[in-house]
Design a protein around this motif. Structure first.
Motif: not given
Length: 192
Positions: A75-83
């Motif tokens: 979840i943290e990884f995807l949030q960072e990639q989306i950001r």
């Protein structure tokens, strides 16, 4: 060594993130109920079967805890990639190729109508996935944002130069066609 090009769909990533967050929430609720029942059972259950089951349950609990941590990491990884993707999108928003092309065509059409030449508007159709990818080469490569902006700018300059060259060639062909058909070149009234 050639850089590997990658593609990242912001919309697909957002859907996956939402699904993972829902999964995580459901997972936590269900696992919390299992742990509560296990705690209740541990209070009263004391025999040799308990001694065999407890290590198995504790191993399973450790696996679930690892899976829960992995899910949080995803979840943290995807949030960072989306950001990062949203940041790139906003930084590169000024390089909207189709928007610039449409504006250029409109200006050329207006200018040509003033000059007395008719240029048909281009056929508008949504670009295919492949065409959209070709319009944005290198943007989603494994580069830092500064390198991506630099490359996108140089590619935009190259595209603009090619477009100008094509317009000059089309204009020259149109002039040659008019002269070849026996039409005299258009004369503009003398200026005062």
């Amino acid at each position: 060594m050639a850089k590997q090009q990658t593609s990242f769909s912001l919309e697909d990533a957002a859907v996956l993130l939402s699904d993972l967050q829902q999964f995580r929430e459901t997972f936590q609720q269900e696992w919390s109920r299992v742990l509560s029942q296990w705690a209740n059972l541990k209070i009263a259950w004391r025999d040799e079967q308990f001694d065999k089951f407890e290590p198995l349950f504790e191993k399973m609990a450790a696996n679930y805890q690892d899976a829960e941590q992995d899910c949080d990491n995803y979840i943290e990884f995807l949030q960072e990639q989306i950001r990062i993707a949203e940041s790139r999108k906003s930084k590169l928003g000024g390089l909207d190729l189709m928007g610039k092309l449409e504006k250029t065509v409109t200006v050329v059409q207006a200018f040509s109508s003033l000059a007395g030449m008719a240029i048909a508007p281009p056929v508008q159709r949504p670009p295919t996935l492949s065409e959209r990818y070709d319009m944005m080469p290198g943007i989603m490569r494994n580069m830092n944002a500064e390198d991506q902006l630099s490359e996108a700018y140089s590619q935009q300059q190259e595209t603009d130069a090619q477009r100008r060259q094509r317009e000059i060639e089309k204009s020259a062909k149109a002039d040659n066609k008019n002269q070849a058909s026996g039409s005299p070149p258009k004369k503009h009234p003398p200026s005062a």
